[in-house]
Structure formats: C-alpha cells, structure tokens
Design a protein around this motif. Structure first.
Motif, PDB file in Angstrom:
ATOM      1  N   UNK A 239       0.707  -1.164  -0.062  1.00 49.70           N
ATOM      2  CA  UNK A 239      -0.100  -0.068   0.011  1.00 49.70           C
ATOM      3  C   UNK A 239       0.955   1.257   0.053  1.00 49.70           C
ATOM      4  N   UNK A 240       2.059   1.141   0.709  1.00 45.27           N
ATOM      5  CA  UNK A 240       2.712   2.345   0.834  1.00 45.27           C
ATOM      6  C   UNK A 240       3.496   2.448  -0.633  1.00 45.27           C
ATOM      7  N   UNK A 241       3.923   1.624  -1.260  1.00 42.16           N
ATOM      8  CA  UNK A 241       4.686   1.509  -2.636  1.00 42.16           C
ATOM      9  C   UNK A 241       3.571   2.283  -3.549  1.00 42.16           C
ATOM     10  N   UNK A 242       2.220   2.079  -3.424  1.00 48.42           N
ATOM     11  CA  UNK A 242       1.338   2.738  -4.011  1.00 48.42           C
ATOM     12  C   UNK A 242       1.219   4.093  -3.900  1.00 48.42           C
ATOM     13  N   UNK A 243       1.304   4.573  -2.570  1.00 45.68           N
ATOM     14  CA  UNK A 243       1.382   5.981  -2.140  1.00 45.68           C
ATOM     15  C   UNK A 243       2.382   6.336  -2.881  1.00 45.68           C
ATOM     16  N   UNK A 244       3.701   6.037  -2.820  1.00 40.64           N
ATOM     17  CA  UNK A 244       4.637   6.645  -3.721  1.00 40.64           C
ATOM     18  C   UNK A 244       4.510   6.586  -5.029  1.00 40.64           C
ATOM     19  N   UNK A 360      13.118  10.823  -8.318  1.00 37.61           N
ATOM     20  CA  UNK A 360      12.574  10.524  -6.987  1.00 37.61           C
ATOM     21  C   UNK A 360      12.846   8.914  -6.620  1.00 37.61           C
ATOM     22  N   UNK A 361      12.655   8.650  -5.574  1.00 38.85           N
ATOM     23  CA  UNK A 361      13.233   7.127  -5.006  1.00 38.85           C
ATOM     24  C   UNK A 361      12.307   6.140  -5.722  1.00 38.85           C
ATOM     25  N   UNK A 362      13.015   4.888  -5.976  1.00 36.98           N
ATOM     26  CA  UNK A 362      12.093   4.069  -6.785  1.00 36.98           C
ATOM     27  C   UNK A 362      11.408   3.139  -5.666  1.00 36.98           C
ATOM     28  N   UNK A 363      11.723   3.044  -4.491  1.00 29.59           N
ATOM     29  CA  UNK A 363      11.005   2.134  -3.578  1.00 29.59           C
ATOM     30  C   UNK A 363      10.533   2.736  -2.408  1.00 29.59           C
ATOM     31  N   UNK A 364       9.450   2.460  -1.847  1.00 26.62           N
ATOM     32  CA  UNK A 364       9.211   3.156  -0.387  1.00 26.62           C
ATOM     33  C   UNK A 364      10.003   2.841   0.599  1.00 26.62           C
ATOM     34  N   UNK A 365      10.866   1.681   0.500  1.00 21.98           N
ATOM     35  CA  UNK A 365      11.881   1.255   1.295  1.00 21.98           C
ATOM     36  C   UNK A 365      13.034   2.073   1.529  1.00 21.98           C
ATOM     37  N   UNK A 366      13.325   2.935   0.418  1.00 19.58           N
ATOM     38  CA  UNK A 366      14.470   3.756   0.154  1.00 19.58           C
ATOM     39  C   UNK A 366      13.911   4.947   1.235  1.00 19.58           C
ATOM     40  N   UNK A 367      12.666   5.424   1.146  1.00 23.72           N
ATOM     41  CA  UNK A 367      12.375   6.361   2.144  1.00 23.72           C
ATOM     42  C   UNK A 367      12.403   6.212   3.662  1.00 23.72           C
ATOM     43  N   UNK A 368      11.997   4.757   4.011  1.00 26.74           N
ATOM     44  CA  UNK A 368      12.166   4.522   5.350  1.00 26.74           C
ATOM     45  C   UNK A 368      13.652   4.123   5.695  1.00 26.74           C
ATOM     46  N   UNK A 369      14.381   3.576   4.887  1.00 25.87           N
ATOM     47  CA  UNK A 369      15.873   3.668   5.403  1.00 25.87           C
ATOM     48  C   UNK A 369      16.520   4.880   5.365  1.00 25.87           C
ATOM     49  N   UNK A 370      15.997   5.902   4.970  1.00 24.09           N
ATOM     50  CA  UNK A 370      16.527   7.276   4.884  1.00 24.09           C
ATOM     51  C   UNK A 370      16.422   7.829   6.363  1.00 24.09           C
ATOM     52  N   UNK A 371      14.659   7.511   6.483  1.00 23.21           N
ATOM     53  CA  UNK A 371      14.314   8.038   7.903  1.00 23.21           C
ATOM     54  C   UNK A 371      15.141   7.132   8.834  1.00 23.21           C
ATOM     55  N   UNK A 372      15.327   6.015   8.693  1.00 21.21           N
ATOM     56  CA  UNK A 372      15.777   5.188   9.805  1.00 21.21           C
ATOM     57  C   UNK A 372      17.368   5.627  10.071  1.00 21.21           C
ATOM     58  N   UNK A 373      18.054   5.917   9.203  1.00 19.47           N
ATOM     59  CA  UNK A 373      19.452   6.495   9.290  1.00 19.47           C
ATOM     60  C   UNK A 373      19.336   7.580  10.049  1.00 19.47           C
ATOM     61  N   UNK A 374      18.525   8.818   9.658  1.00 18.73           N
ATOM     62  CA  UNK A 374      18.377  10.081  10.303  1.00 18.73           C
ATOM     63  C   UNK A 374      17.977   9.856  11.828  1.00 18.73           C
ATOM     64  N   UNK A 375      16.830   9.002  12.023  1.00 15.94           N
ATOM     65  CA  UNK A 375      16.731   8.484  13.438  1.00 15.94           C
ATOM     66  C   UNK A 375      17.819   7.843  14.430  1.00 15.94           C
ATOM     67  N   UNK A 376      18.453   7.167  13.744  1.00 19.09           N
ATOM     68  CA  UNK A 376      19.687   6.827  14.653  1.00 19.09           C
ATOM     69  C   UNK A 376      20.800   7.659  14.761  1.00 19.09           C
ATOM     70  N   UNK A 377      20.869   8.612  13.724  1.00 15.49           N
ATOM     71  CA  UNK A 377      21.818   9.670  14.066  1.00 15.49           C
ATOM     72  C   UNK A 377      21.324  10.650  15.090  1.00 15.49           C
ATOM     73  N   UNK A 378      20.122  10.810  15.450  1.00 16.15           N
ATOM     74  CA  UNK A 378      19.662  11.517  16.420  1.00 16.15           C
ATOM     75  C   UNK A 378      19.968  10.902  17.719  1.00 16.15           C
ATOM     76  N   UNK A 379      19.777   9.527  17.678  1.00 16.84           N
ATOM     77  CA  UNK A 379      19.923   8.841  18.934  1.00 16.84           C
ATOM     78  C   UNK A 379      21.464   8.750  19.485  1.00 16.84           C
ATOM     79  N   UNK A 380      22.215   8.771  18.468  1.00 16.99           N
ATOM     80  CA  UNK A 380      23.673   8.753  18.561  1.00 16.99           C
ATOM     81  C   UNK A 380      24.048  10.232  19.305  1.00 16.99           C
ATOM     82  N   UNK A 381      23.209  11.238  18.842  1.00 16.28           N
ATOM     83  CA  UNK A 381      23.459  12.737  19.312  1.00 16.28           C
ATOM     84  C   UNK A 381      22.926  12.844  20.576  1.00 16.28           C
ATOM     85  N   UNK A 382      22.145  12.008  21.234  1.00 12.79           N
ATOM     86  CA  UNK A 382      21.652  12.352  22.320  1.00 12.79           C
ATOM     87  C   UNK A 382      20.160  12.303  22.635  1.00 12.79           C
TER      88      UNK A 382
END
Length: 402
Positions: A239-244, A360-382
C-alpha cells in the motif's frame, strides 16, 4: 468476495451506516467505493441480462404479427423491438469500452429499461384484446426490472412503479376495463411491484452488509490491537509503494517520519509492562491527533517505533510537524495506575521525496531506510531530537539537513 482495497486512512467509524430506505451507504464516498468494487460483477450480469432480454424482446415480435396480421402497424412494432435490441447491444458495447464507469452502467440500465417498457406499452396499445396476457407479461417484466437488471434501488423502484402507472392509465384511456378487470389489474401490478421491491431491497442490503463486514474484518487485520494504528501488514501488501507511485504520477511530495520512544526498555523495567503499554498508547494517540485524519497514516512499525506517512508534504513541513510532536510528547506526562505519572521523550527521523524531483526514489523502502538512518543519527546525538533529509535516485543527489 474478493479482497477490498482499503486506503491508508482508517474507517471514520466502527460500522459504516446503511440508509435502509435507499438501500445504500449513508456516506456517498463509501457508496461509490462499493459500486466500484461491485462494478465488474454488475457489468457482467447487466450485459447478460441485456442480451438475453433483447433476444426474447425481438422474438416476441412474432406475436405482434400473429395478433395484428402482416400489417404496417405490426411491422412498425417489430421495428421498434429491433431498435430497442440494437440499443441494448450498443449499451453492452459502451460498457465494454468503459468498464470502470459506474455512471455509464447506471445510465445504460435505465435507458434500456425505459425504452423497452415504452415500446412494450405501445405494443399493448395496439393489442387491447390481449390485455390479460399483456398484464401478466408486464408483471414478469417488472420483476426483472427489480431483480434481473442491476441498478440503483431507487431507480428500479421508479421505473417499476412508473411503468405500472403508465400501463394502468393506458388501459383506463382505452375504456375496456370492467370492475373485475380493474381489481385484477391493481392486484397483479401491486403483487409484481411488492415482490420486486422486497427482493431488490433485500439483495441490495445484503450486498452492502457483506461489503461492510469485509471492510471491518480487513480493518481489524490491518490494525495494531493495542494502539489502534495501522500495522506493518500494510507494508507487506504494497500500500505504501502505491502511495509513492501516486506521488510520482502527480508530481507531489511525499514524506515519512520514523519515530522511536527513547529509553522505552527503562520504562518497562521501572514501571512494568502495563505502564509501557500506557505510554505507547499515549504516544500513538498524540501522533493520530497531530496528523491529518483523512490524509496521513500512522503505522506501528515495531515495538516502540512508529512510522508516519505524509502525502503532499515537503521536508520542511514534515520536520516542523515532527518537532511539534517531539515537543508535545516531551512536555506531557502519562498517568499510571495508582496515581503515578511518567514522562518520556522520542526521537524522529524524517525523509522526503520532494515534489517534481527529477530522480525520485524507486521504492518506499528507500524512504524508510533514509528516515531510519536519520533517526539513529538523532539517537547517537543524545536522543529527543529531529533530523531529516531529501531522498532521491541516484544516491549522489541526496543531501542531509539537521
């Protein structure tokens, strides 16, 4: 019944109501959804009904010649029958050419029924001595209007009752009815319309009840029972690929926020799992409150992680929303049994496929992967912060912003 495609937004109420007088869903959007879902089956039934009825309508032209003889009037009536049959064939061709049009299907049904009944009335006018046979024939036709030809319930009632009234008026104008004939006329027409009304209404309601049950069962399967958010099943179903794909087709932006409650294990260890569930529910409720109910989607991604999908939202807007949620959650406290309260914070990673981006990104997983990387950057930063980036293909076009 085939699986119903459920959009990312959840049903606005536990049980979509059905207007039992109109035999339709009270919500026009849901009624349209139902009609679209039923359209392939409806069109197949409609074409079969038209072709079968058109063939018999023409064949019964033999009775016109047998009753009136090979006169000009008889041949005109046969010609009218053939015209209606050709119209039915044309309606079938139009439906085949536009299989996704509910409006065309409804218009074709009404046109063929009204035209056929008009010609039938003309035939009856020139055959007054066959009144008894014509009355029985009309009763059968009226039943077909209600049951055999799929149509909106109110339209079927209008056509069935209207044809009966016109037929009765024609017989009254001819002035050949006795008192007994009048009683028989009224009773037969009332019987045909009454039985047709009951059967058609029951069928229409049953179809919508089944559709509603399918929606609700799917809604339960797609939702996390604790928080009421969508679960990861929507990812598996594409469903999220359809949204993309929709965002790429219309050139609109699409953003996601991946958020995680900070030190959630510590909350469970200190206050117990029941308290952890309370915090999860409070955070989920905050996410749903601060997002657009009919546009955005909140998904429990796993454990204490949630994914927020934001159609038509650029990176700046998604980051601003994440910051408002972060601030509201940090300032709130969750009540626990016994009067205690617990505070918690959350970290947020944001990723965006911007509007009209050339790559644009080809797959919705690319968006999730990028958001996940940013999330863990926040966690590493405090923890207790927000980071975001634009996601594009090829990766060299990506850029980050804190």
């Amino acid at each position: 019944m085939p699986r119903v495609a459920v959009p990312l937004t959840h049903l606005s109420r536990p049980g979509p109501s059905i207007d039992r007088h109109r035999a339709e869903f009270a919500d026009p959007a849901l009624e349209e959804r139902f009609l679209q879902h039923m359209l392939p089956e409806r069109n197949a039934q409609l074409k079969a009904s038209m072709l079968f009825s058109a063939a018999f309508f023409v064949v019964f032209g033999v009775t016109d010649i047998a009753t009136l003889g090979p006169t000009f009037t008889a041949w005109v009536l046969v010609g009218l029958r053939v015209a209606v049959a050709l119209g039915a064939l044309g309606a079938c061709a139009a439906i085949a050419a536009h299989p996704d049009s509910v409006a065309l299907s409804v218009r074709a049904t009404c046109w063929v029924l009204v035209a056929g009944l008009a010609v039938f009335t003309a035939v009856c006018w020139f055959q007054p001595d066959s009144m008894a046979w014509n009355l029985m024939s009309l009763s059968v036709i009226v039943m077909a209007v209600y049951i055999v030809f799929p149509n909106r319930f109110l339209y079927a009632v209008a056509i069935g009752v209207g044809a009966s009234v016109v037929f009765a008026a024609m017989l009254l104008v001819q002035g050949r009815l006795t008192g007994d004939d009048m009683v028989a006329l009224v009773l037969l027409l009332a019987l045909g319309n009454g039985h047709g009304y009951i059967a058609a209404r029951r069928l229409q309601l049953a179809q919508r009840e089944q559709f509603r049950s399918t929606l609700l069962l799917q809604e339960l399967a797609d939702r996390d029972p604790l928080t009421g958010c969508l679960n990861r099943r929507v990812l598996q179903e594409g469903m999220l690929d359809a949204e993309l794909a929709r965002a790429r087709r219309y050139g609109s932006a699409l953003s996601v926020i991946l958020c995680d409650i900070d030190h959630f294990k510590r909350i469970n260890d200190t206050h117990g799992h029941a308290a952890g569930d309370q915090v999860l529910c409070a955070f989920a409720a905050l996410l749903r409150t601060m997002t657009r109910e009919t546009v955005d989607s909140v998904i429990r991604y796993g454990g204490e992680e949630f994914l927020v999908v934001l159609p038509q939202t650029e990176l700046a807007g998604a980051q601003a929303l994440a910051e408002r949620i972060r601030d509201a959650f940090a300032r709130a406290s969750c009540p626990l049994p016994g009067g205690a309260r617990v505070r918690a914070t959350a970290s947020f990673g944001v990723a965006c496929a911007p509007a009209l981006h050339p790559h644009p990104p080809a797959r919705f997983e690319d968006l999730i992967g990028a958001a996940d990387a940013e999330l863990y950057a926040v966690k590493r930063g405090g923890r207790n912060g927000v980071r975001g980036r634009i996601v594009a293909d090829p990766p060299a076009l990506q850029r980050s912003s804190a």
